[in-house]
Design a protein around this motif. Structure first.
Motif, short mmCIF file in Angstrom:
data_model
loop_
_atom_site.label_atom_id
_atom_site.label_comp_id
_atom_site.label_asym_id
_atom_site.label_seq_id
_atom_site.Cartn_x
_atom_site.Cartn_y
_atom_site.Cartn_z
N LEU A 61 0.84 -1.20 0.00
CA LEU A 61 0.00 0.00 0.00
C LEU A 61 0.87 1.25 0.00
N TYR A 62 0.34 2.31 -0.53
CA TYR A 62 1.03 3.60 -0.53
C TYR A 62 0.74 4.29 0.80
N ASP A 63 1.77 4.46 1.62
CA ASP A 63 1.60 4.98 2.98
C ASP A 63 0.94 6.35 3.04
N ARG A 64 1.16 7.19 2.05
CA ARG A 64 0.64 8.56 2.11
C ARG A 64 -0.79 8.69 1.61
N LEU A 65 -1.33 7.64 1.03
CA LEU A 65 -2.71 7.69 0.54
C LEU A 65 -3.67 7.18 1.61
N TYR A 111 -7.80 5.09 -6.87
CA TYR A 111 -6.70 4.94 -7.82
C TYR A 111 -6.84 3.63 -8.59
N VAL A 126 -6.59 4.92 -2.26
CA VAL A 126 -6.07 3.68 -2.85
C VAL A 126 -7.15 3.05 -3.72
N ARG A 179 -4.57 7.64 6.54
CA ARG A 179 -3.46 7.26 5.67
C ARG A 179 -3.05 5.81 5.95
N CYS A 180 -2.72 5.11 4.90
CA CYS A 180 -2.35 3.69 5.01
C CYS A 180 -1.14 3.48 5.91
#
Length: 185
Positions: A80-84, A92, A89, A124-125
């Motif tokens: 996973l993208y930590d900042r999203l 996207y 997610v 955030r993830c």
């Protein structure tokens, strides 16, 4: 009759099975038995050396793009993208699958109800627990509502409650028209 070799190693040898819509099918075996390699061939991530396979009516060799649109994959790696946020997610990946904004909003709502995503959608993830990450990983895999879902060691490293959540989802997801292939040791 699927087979795959890596040099002298026979990773998968003459594997055959059939999974009907509505079924949960288990691939059970020790580490190194070829379960992941089999799923990777079915998901078109690896080319079989021999044999043939159809996923959701599509030949894995001749129609790899159609197969990829028809499957969702959940494995032990979260990725996973930590900042999203969880919602970002899903938005996207939903866009990558060609979902319209209206359908995507509807689908996120459905997945929230099905998986109990709650505040994972707004946080955030990078701030998620392992169980929260796994819920978003599952939602990401099914955001496009695929008829076939592959679970590859999807509960590795999860606590008891997170495992139960994954297993509950696996039991509910197939319905009448979807199939799940579940790999575990």
């Amino acid at each position: 009759g699927l087979s795959k070799r890596f040099g002298a190693l026979r990773a998968v040898e003459d594997v055959s099975f059939r999974v009907a819509p509505g079924e949960v099918y288990g691939l059970l075996g020790p580490n190194g038995a070829g379960k992941t390699t089999t799923l990777r061939m079915l998901a078109t991530l690896l080319k079989p050396d021999a044999g043939r396979a159809h996923v959701a009516g599509h030949d894995v060799r001749l129609e790899p793009e159609a197969v990829r649109r028809a499957v969702g994959v959940v494995n032990g790696g979260m990725g996973l993208y930590d900042r999203l946020s969880g919602r970002e997610v899903l938005e996207y990946f939903g866009a990558l699958y060609g979902l319209t904004p209206a359908r995507l909003k509807e689908r996120v709502s459905e997945l929230d109800a099905l998986l109990g995503l709650g505040d994972t959608l707004t946080r955030r993830c990078g701030d998620f627990s392992t169980g929260m990450k796994q819920k978003i990983v599952i939602a990401r895999a099914v955001v496009h509502d695929p008829p076939v879902l592959f679970f590859d060691e999807a509960t590795s490293g999860l606590d008891v409650m997170a495992r139960r959540s994954v297993m509950d989802f696996v039991r509910r997801y197939p319905g009448g028209e979807r199939a799940v292939v579940y790999s575990t040791h």
